[in-house]
Design a protein around this motif. Structure first.
Motif, short mmCIF file in Angstrom:
data_model
loop_
_atom_site.label_atom_id
_atom_site.label_comp_id
_atom_site.label_asym_id
_atom_site.label_seq_id
_atom_site.Cartn_x
_atom_site.Cartn_y
_atom_site.Cartn_z
N ASN A 51 -10.42 -0.58 -2.30
CA ASN A 51 -9.91 -1.50 -1.28
C ASN A 51 -10.74 -2.77 -1.20
O ASN A 51 -10.21 -3.85 -0.92
CB ASN A 51 -9.85 -0.78 0.07
CG ASN A 51 -8.79 0.31 0.06
OD1 ASN A 51 -7.73 0.15 -0.52
ND2 ASN A 51 -9.08 1.43 0.71
N TYR B 239 -8.13 -2.06 5.58
CA TYR B 239 -7.70 -3.47 5.51
C TYR B 239 -7.96 -4.23 6.80
O TYR B 239 -8.54 -5.32 6.77
CB TYR B 239 -6.26 -3.56 5.01
CG TYR B 239 -6.20 -3.19 3.55
CD1 TYR B 239 -6.28 -4.15 2.56
CD2 TYR B 239 -6.16 -1.85 3.16
CE1 TYR B 239 -6.30 -3.80 1.22
CE2 TYR B 239 -6.20 -1.48 1.83
CZ TYR B 239 -6.26 -2.47 0.86
OH TYR B 239 -6.32 -2.11 -0.48
N LEU C 96 -0.27 -5.91 5.69
CA LEU C 96 -0.06 -4.81 4.76
C LEU C 96 1.30 -4.17 5.01
O LEU C 96 1.69 -3.94 6.15
CB LEU C 96 -1.19 -3.80 4.93
CG LEU C 96 -1.21 -2.55 4.05
CD1 LEU C 96 -2.66 -2.15 3.74
CD2 LEU C 96 -0.49 -1.39 4.73
N TYR D 260 0.86 -1.19 0.00
CA TYR D 260 0.00 0.00 0.00
C TYR D 260 0.89 1.24 0.00
O TYR D 260 1.75 1.40 0.86
CB TYR D 260 -0.89 -0.01 1.25
CG TYR D 260 -1.94 1.06 1.27
CD1 TYR D 260 -3.22 0.82 0.79
CD2 TYR D 260 -1.66 2.32 1.79
CE1 TYR D 260 -4.20 1.81 0.82
CE2 TYR D 260 -2.62 3.31 1.82
CZ TYR D 260 -3.90 3.05 1.33
OH TYR D 260 -4.85 4.04 1.36
N HIS E 74 0.25 6.51 3.33
CA HIS E 74 -0.74 6.40 4.41
C HIS E 74 -1.96 7.25 4.05
O HIS E 74 -1.84 8.47 3.93
CB HIS E 74 -0.15 6.89 5.74
CG HIS E 74 1.02 6.08 6.20
ND1 HIS E 74 0.89 5.01 7.05
CD2 HIS E 74 2.34 6.18 5.91
CE1 HIS E 74 2.08 4.48 7.28
NE2 HIS E 74 2.98 5.17 6.60
N GLU F 98 -5.41 3.02 4.73
CA GLU F 98 -4.95 1.66 5.02
C GLU F 98 -5.74 0.98 6.12
O GLU F 98 -5.75 -0.25 6.23
CB GLU F 98 -3.45 1.65 5.37
CG GLU F 98 -3.09 2.38 6.65
CD GLU F 98 -2.78 3.84 6.46
OE1 GLU F 98 -2.06 4.40 7.32
OE2 GLU F 98 -3.25 4.43 5.47
N HIS G 240 3.63 -0.80 3.85
CA HIS G 240 3.60 0.52 3.22
C HIS G 240 4.81 0.69 2.31
O HIS G 240 5.94 0.51 2.75
CB HIS G 240 3.60 1.62 4.28
CG HIS G 240 2.37 1.63 5.12
ND1 HIS G 240 1.19 2.22 4.73
CD2 HIS G 240 2.12 1.09 6.34
CE1 HIS G 240 0.28 2.06 5.67
NE2 HIS G 240 0.82 1.38 6.66
N THR H 129 -7.61 3.76 -3.91
CA THR H 129 -7.37 3.06 -2.64
C THR H 129 -7.09 4.03 -1.49
O THR H 129 -7.04 3.61 -0.33
CB THR H 129 -6.20 2.05 -2.74
OG1 THR H 129 -5.01 2.74 -3.12
CG2 THR H 129 -6.51 0.93 -3.71
#
Length: 249
Positions: A213, A16, A34, A7, A10, A13, A36, A190
């Motif tokens: 997402n 998720y 996940l 991903y 920020h 997120e 970053h 997303t």
């Protein structure tokens, strides 16, 4: 059972872990770890997106998933995948698969596969992006055989701004982007929070709504062969018996 996600930066997120909880409440649990990735410049601009989705950045993220037990990896970014075009996005996924040593996909292919799974042909796009970027998403869908009957562009440059939107802004975006001829509405960013409002979106529009997402997680489940018939996650997760896809063609 687990599928990993890369991903960028920020923004949304936290969708998720929310989706992970929704999955656990509606069927066999699936872990959704996940990582970053380095976003570089936060800009929905073609040059910045090409750099954001570069093989070097994705390979660095893939290395961080080592040892987490994931069985597949998905690049959880729409704009920094479709901006490469259909062929380029396919190569991006293949490079990610090689770097991770796992099956891989991206949010852009997730949208193409999700539309096909629902059995719809005509869609509307409600995009947060500037117009030129939204048009590239429509072109990507066209290469997948999907007819985009309308495409709304909100003109937002940064993911950081998109991530501040709440329920009212997301519903307004979806309603504004809908079209009478569209069989489904797609929200492709997303960075946009949507996991908490999947039911609200479909109730408001009276048709399937696919969000970035949501389809990214669905694609991950598809890759690892996990159960995808899950109540509470929108029409995409309903047991409709529609067709499926096997990967980027």
């Amino acid at each position: 059972m687990a599928v990993g996600f890369l991903y960028p930066g920020h923004s949304a997120e936290d969708d998720y872990p929310r989706l992970e909880r929704l999955l656990a409440a509606s069927g066999p649990p699936v872990r959704l770890p996940l990582v970053h990735t380095d976003i570089g410049e936060d800009a929905h601009r073609v040059d910045a997106l090409l750099e954001m989705g570069s093989a070097t950045r994705l390979a660095a993220g893939a290395r961080q998933l080592a040892g987490t037990g994931v069985r597949a990896v998905v690049w959880a970014c729409t704009s920094a995948s479709f901006v490469f075009g259909w062929a380029g996005a396919g190569e991006q996924v293949r490079e990610l698969s090689r770097a991770a040593g796992l099956p891989a996909s991206s949010t852009s292919f997730a949208f193409a596969h999700a539309v096909r799974a629902l059995g719809v042909r005509r869609v509307a796009v409600a995009a947060t992006y500037p117009r030129d970027v939204a048009e590239r998403f429509a072109a990507f869908l066209a290469e997948a055989g999907v007819s985009v009957v309308s495409a709304l562009s909100s003109g937002i440059v940064t993911a950081a701004e998109v991530g501040t939107w709440g329920r009212d802004e997301v519903l307004r975006l979806a309603r504004g982007g809908d079209h009478p001829d569209a069989e489904a509405v797609l929200l492709p960013d997303t960075a946009l929070h949507t996991a908490a409002w999947l039911g609200d979106l479909e109730s408001a529009l009276g048709k399937p709504v696919l969000t970035a997402n949501q389809v990214t997680v669905w694609e991950g489940l598809r890759l690892i062969g996990a159960e995808r018939s899950r109540p509470g996650l929108g029409a995409l997760f309903a047991p409709v018996g529609a067709g499926d896809a096997t990967g980027p063609r």
